[in-house]
Design an enzyme around this catalytic site. Sequence first.
Site, PDB file in Angstrom:
ATOM      1  N   HIS B  29     -20.289  -0.204   8.780  1.00  0.00           N
ATOM      2  CA  HIS B  29     -19.322  -1.277   8.916  1.00  0.00           C
ATOM      3  C   HIS B  29     -18.461  -1.055  10.154  1.00  0.00           C
ATOM      4  CE1 HIS B  29     -20.478  -0.994   4.687  1.00  0.00           C
ATOM      5  NE2 HIS B  29     -20.215  -2.273   4.595  1.00  0.00           N
ATOM      6  N   GLY B 117     -14.417   3.670  -1.684  1.00  0.00           N
ATOM      7  CA  GLY B 117     -15.535   2.800  -1.357  1.00  0.00           C
ATOM      8  C   GLY B 117     -15.649   1.710  -2.402  1.00  0.00           C
ATOM      9  N   PRO B 118     -15.795   2.093  -3.663  1.00  0.00           N
ATOM     10  CA  PRO B 118     -15.675   1.085  -4.723  1.00  0.00           C
ATOM     11  C   PRO B 118     -14.270   0.477  -4.626  1.00  0.00           C
ATOM     12  CG  PRO B 118     -16.714   3.077  -5.574  1.00  0.00           C
ATOM     13  CD  PRO B 118     -16.184   3.403  -4.196  1.00  0.00           C
ATOM     14  N   GLY B 159     -10.518  -7.080  -0.187  1.00  0.00           N
ATOM     15  CA  GLY B 159     -11.363  -6.726  -1.331  1.00  0.00           C
ATOM     16  C   GLY B 159     -10.591  -5.945  -2.373  1.00  0.00           C
ATOM     17  N   ILE B 190     -11.298 -11.784   6.234  1.00  0.00           N
ATOM     18  CA  ILE B 190     -12.764 -11.801   6.126  1.00  0.00           C
ATOM     19  C   ILE B 190     -13.207 -10.899   4.982  1.00  0.00           C
ATOM     20  CG2 ILE B 190     -14.907 -10.965   7.263  1.00  0.00           C
ATOM     21  CD1 ILE B 190     -14.005 -13.612   8.391  1.00  0.00           C
ATOM     22  N   HIS B 264     -18.618  -7.485   9.806  1.00  0.00           N
ATOM     23  CA  HIS B 264     -18.139  -6.641   8.695  1.00  0.00           C
ATOM     24  C   HIS B 264     -19.106  -5.506   8.396  1.00  0.00           C
ATOM     25  CE1 HIS B 264     -16.723  -5.440   4.698  1.00  0.00           C
ATOM     26  NE2 HIS B 264     -17.985  -5.528   4.333  1.00  0.00           N
ATOM     27  N   SER B 386      -0.963   5.567 -31.430  1.00  0.00           N
ATOM     28  CA  SER B 386      -2.326   5.670 -31.955  1.00  0.00           C
ATOM     29  C   SER B 386      -3.080   6.844 -31.342  1.00  0.00           C
ATOM     30  CB  SER B 386      -3.112   4.388 -31.659  1.00  0.00           C
ATOM     31  OG  SER B 386      -2.491   3.274 -32.262  1.00  0.00           O
ATOM     32  N   GLU B 418      -6.010   0.391 -18.570  1.00  0.00           N
ATOM     33  CA  GLU B 418      -6.911   1.534 -18.699  1.00  0.00           C
ATOM     34  C   GLU B 418      -7.531   1.928 -17.360  1.00  0.00           C
ATOM     35  OE1 GLU B 418      -7.224  -1.317 -20.376  1.00  0.00           O
ATOM     36  OE2 GLU B 418      -6.605  -0.823 -22.424  1.00  0.00           O
ATOM     37  N   HIS B 468     -10.027   6.904 -31.808  1.00  0.00           N
ATOM     38  CA  HIS B 468     -10.656   5.765 -32.494  1.00  0.00           C
ATOM     39  C   HIS B 468     -12.101   5.645 -32.013  1.00  0.00           C
ATOM     40  CE1 HIS B 468      -6.413   5.251 -33.147  1.00  0.00           C
ATOM     41  NE2 HIS B 468      -6.596   4.238 -33.969  1.00  0.00           N
ATOM     42  N   ASP B 476     -10.068  -2.842 -37.230  1.00  0.00           N
ATOM     43  CA  ASP B 476      -9.956  -3.541 -35.941  1.00  0.00           C
ATOM     44  C   ASP B 476     -11.268  -4.220 -35.558  1.00  0.00           C
ATOM     45  OD1 ASP B 476      -7.301  -3.414 -35.304  1.00  0.00           O
ATOM     46  OD2 ASP B 476      -7.443  -1.592 -34.106  1.00  0.00           O
ATOM     47  N   HIS B 480     -13.469  -3.430 -31.034  1.00  0.00           N
ATOM     48  CA  HIS B 480     -12.792  -2.170 -30.731  1.00  0.00           C
ATOM     49  C   HIS B 480     -13.643  -0.944 -31.069  1.00  0.00           C
ATOM     50  CE1 HIS B 480      -9.493  -4.902 -30.304  1.00  0.00           C
ATOM     51  NE2 HIS B 480      -8.579  -3.965 -30.172  1.00  0.00           N
TER      52      HIS B 480
END
Lengths: 688, 688
Positions: B29, B117-118, B159, B190, B264, B386, B418, B468, B476, B480
Amino acid sequence: MTFSAIDIKSINTIRCLAADAVAKAQSGHPGAPMGLAPLAHVLFNHHLNFNPKNPDWYNRDRFILSNGHACMLQYIMLFLYGYEGMTLNDIKGFRQLHSKTPGHPENQTPGIEVTTGPLGQGISNAVGLAIGQQSIAAHFNKPGFEISDNYTYCIFGDGCMMEGVASEAMSVAGHLKLSNLIAFYDDNHISIDGSTDMALTENVLARLEAYGWHTICVKDGNSDLEGINNAITEAKKIKDKPVCIKVTTTIGFGSVNEGKASVHGSTLKDDDIFNVKKKFGFNSEQKFIVEDDVSNLYAQRAKEGAKVEETWNSLFASYKEKYPDLAADYERRFKRELPSNWEEHLPVYNPSDDDNATRKLSEAVLNKLFDVLPELIGGSADLTPSNNTRTKGVVDFQPPQTKLGDYSGRYIRYGVREHGMSAIMNGIASYGALIPYGGTFLNFVSYAAGAVRLAALSHIRVIWVATHDSIGLGEDGPTHQPVETLAHFRALPNIMVWRPADGNEVSAAYKMAIGSKFTPSIIALSRQNLPQLEGSSIEKASKGGYVLVDSKNPDIILVATGSEVYIAVDAAKKLKEEKGLSVRVVSLPDWHTFDIQSDEYRLSVLPDGPPIMSFEALSTLGWERHAHEQFGLDVFGASAPFQDVYDFHHFNPEGVAERALAVVDFYKGTKLKSPMNRALKGPFKDIS
Amino acid sequence: MTFSAIDIKSINTIRCLAADAVAKAQSGHPGAPMGLAPLAHVLFNHHLNFNPKNPDWYNRDRFILSNGHACMLQYIMLFLYGYEGMTLNDIKGFRQLHSKTPGHPENQTPGIEVTTGPLGQGISNAVGLAIGQQSIAAHFNKPGFEISDNYTYCIFGDGCMMEGVASEAMSVAGHLKLSNLIAFYDDNHISIDGSTDMALTENVLARLEAYGWHTICVKDGNSDLEGINNAITEAKKIKDKPVCIKVTTTIGFGSVNEGKASVHGSTLKDDDIFNVKKKFGFNSEQKFIVEDDVSNLYAQRAKEGAKVEETWNSLFASYKEKYPDLAADYERRFKRELPSNWEEHLPVYNPSDDDNATRKLSEAVLNKLFDVLPELIGGSADLTPSNNTRTKGVVDFQPPQTKLGDYSGRYIRYGVREHGMSAIMNGIASYGALIPYGGTFLNFVSYAAGAVRLAALSHIRVIWVATHDSIGLGEDGPTHQPVETLAHFRALPNIMVWRPADGNEVSAAYKMAIGSKFTPSIIALSRQNLPQLEGSSIEKASKGGYVLVDSKNPDIILVATGSEVYIAVDAAKKLKEEKGLSVRVVSLPDWHTFDIQSDEYRLSVLPDGPPIMSFEALSTLGWERHAHEQFGLDVFGASAPFQDVYDFHHFNPEGVAERALAVVDFYKGTKLKSPMNRALKGPFKDIS
């Protein structure tokens, strides 16, 4: 509109029913239903268009409870309006085995549009339901025939607002200017840990405005029924934005602990319930009270709802006369029926056809099917040129003001929002008459795991076009190379995970994905080119697994998927030529489909006798189910050109042949039981 | 500050190096590095405190490239400043096998703080790095000894801003008023699909302000170096908010295609690169140009950086004299060393001890260890009561202004976030000197899959307290109840997935999770009570699997985990008493740990001979690795009281015994090979 004593009494009836139901189950969430009863009452009794006798009426308003733990509220509304089969016994059976009233709403219960509970999903589904309506309206409405004009209403709470998936979807909704979406933010200032002061101090409405939403506040959601009503009326007048109405409520309203975290997820004590009823003017000794005037009020509204549907039915009858083809298509699509012979449009390949990446072959299928199946609505999480998901000449689904497309467009620019895209697709599929597919890299389907599992649990038809499906993507490296991903989704019930090896198998994957009305699919596709295989066919691949290359009395069976199948075929040739071994090669593009074939068929593909070795460039975990030995990737990949990474891991004919020889040697003289030949069978592990 | 021609030349050097490196790799890139070169130059050369000769200096400023695809920018900066081992050859080896310059930044490369990267992860990690600094400062700084005062700088793009994980983490940053965090929004308009007009039209800065951030704009990020510099200077003056500086840049600046999506992710053409160099006044024929004046400029700054560290070293030396214990603890923690004998504080149990839920036993461990290990920093995604993650008397990590805690607090209220929590924990662990753990339901660890996999890939010590952990959570319901979750994470390399069966095994899980410096852990814990088992011990469980109940010449081996182990033990008793069968019971709390034990040990636990049947109340997928037959949950669960759901699936001693009998019968007369006894071994499937 003027509200009167009967409205208050009705609302207090809902509150007491919620307290009683949760107390009977000794489990559940009384707080939110008690706080939200006024909103539910005003919305259902004065705005929502629905017919309890026909919960599937196509043009009904959709109602989504994104804070699904408050489901007793919705169950009570369904009961009070006399929805099919929702009785007081169902309310009393809350959270019991096989009840219609599970701990969180599931779409198997009539009147429940989507399965919610995992926070952030419902509001994201609502965005999809609103997209669905805009799409259907754009395709089917004609001057004088607004046969699609329903709203999507959604209640969400602080928890939903904190979840990223909701952020993604709500940004999409703002961008798309979905004015048919009206959401209510239950501002009760409480989450499980306590006051939202501890973790949510952002300005929620300012955030939504930044996304392009219109916002309205109702300061007293506990008793200002007029205010709630006016806000909804105002919201309907907004024609270029989704609307969020912030309704400030008191969780557990009426309880001695109202406004505290303790009423969120715990049963109210007996004396508390006693006093709540007393305060509201009910007989404190009685449980599950619904007095006649209250039940008459709701019955009256139910009748009005039936009339609204009747009016629509008349409109649709005239529409049918004037536009018979459109009307037939409308009905066909909502019934989930596919056009006859649609499968004939699936491309078929010969071994002499060009090598190609399966992501490109997927594009070829989509191009062939897009006109045949007007219910297909595609998109990508900002990887369009990599996923090859955009069909030729398609218009983008965009607000017309942008001049980038319109609502008749069938390609959605989801942005880099995999989880949002997936939850939105769940909503689109749930709206009906549409089959959504969405592209991303296989590795990033994991970002959407929460929505993927709900698609499977909800039995809806959604398709993930998951390209770049292994280390074969090469240079982008291990951050983008899936390893665990196939094992993850293969372990999920009710989802197909296709990994086709060539053009015919890609066609088979789409045939099954589109043809399966109640099962979602992930189609894993290669970035790299693959040859068209001798021996593949749509018919054979549609069984999930089949003998691709047979050989008499095999010394070993190689079983592979996707981009590894041709390497296995080459390894088999090598083993025959160089070592005189007889090798069968099995292609197993979808385990879910293969595993539900007859024992006889599965044993004919993977019989007793020779050792079976699997080969797939991802985690070997789970391959023990189909093979005695596994060759695969149990470490992370690496950034390098495709062939270098493959060679490094010995993922080539030499590497496979070498391991196959070792396997043959190891099991020499042993007649092995096939892994298909088991004592315990089926998903419930029945005893054979 | 006045910038001069040498600054421009340096920036253009970076741009041309990026174009050359990507062209050489024919992959990567170039666009973002070319657009961001001015920002990187001003930031690194005038603000960032770092010593290239010691990339691990504890008080260095942290720099995170959240748009990780732009990594060539960072590699070039590391090279120009002479970071240990980053040579021009490394730049030329971009995206090649085993290079230090993979396709996205990996923390194994010196100078790279976290693996990105992600999209959305880096900025979320940055929030964690900023929390880490505040925590270390609050614990160790003393009047006159600001030994911790580093900033975290982060560049992110459109992004990242679209990803939900970033939304979650940035809301947390705003809530926590992390003024040590300065982020740059690369507003280049872009993304891969094209103009952000298609999918991102929200007002990004208004959104950040809603989260509680301070925002600044630099309109011309291509050439207004003064503007960039002033913005950073201004940002540092903000003492009660994180700051985002929006820098408007032109992607691929200099290229004929600047400002277009085509720059890009695609190599610039040869003639384009030629012209870029010409335009910038370089010799167009030459590649990888670094002229002396440019390299001297950066070498000078590198020296200054070394001096900054020297000054700090002197400060720390004085600190050490005045506060020897604190200094020793500081160094111990940054070296990832644990206090001696910390393991002695782990609770030990006898079979006569009370039944308890493993989530409660986890709480007991945390209570015992919290004072012993000051590096532990806990939290929960709004499930504190919990998850039982909050230790006695702990202070919340909160901005002091809120009066809800302060920065010395060791418990973080992550909110219902989370994925954000997990990516933040990755950042905290990467800061050093801290071991983060965070609670949520096992099912919702899936929401965080993207961050969990990066923890594994990055070899960092992060602990998910995942309560859990099965249908045993009961009412639940299936939304869940995890089914696929353990298979998912067991398929991921370099992560432990503990599912302890009783108190001793919970202690073992924490012993291994805390003791493993380079491997993250998920600890799956029950909601329901379990007995303390006869035969368990911390030592045995620390091997990942062991014989819990032995029996001579077993007719069958039952292998189970967590809440199913005691049921297997009861089934074994039943089989002995009623059928005279000899049954061995094996507990297998962590596969990762068990699978790396010696062949000999593994075969001693699961030997050749008798059939082995697994029993776990989740997907059976993968259990074929350790057992010939599998009993488990290959469908979704249901909402009902725990025992009802278990009984429905025959998850009780009777159901297990019945299936065990069928298995014994099925294999009668066959001496089976142990699943441990394989032809192919190890993660690379070496040939034995």
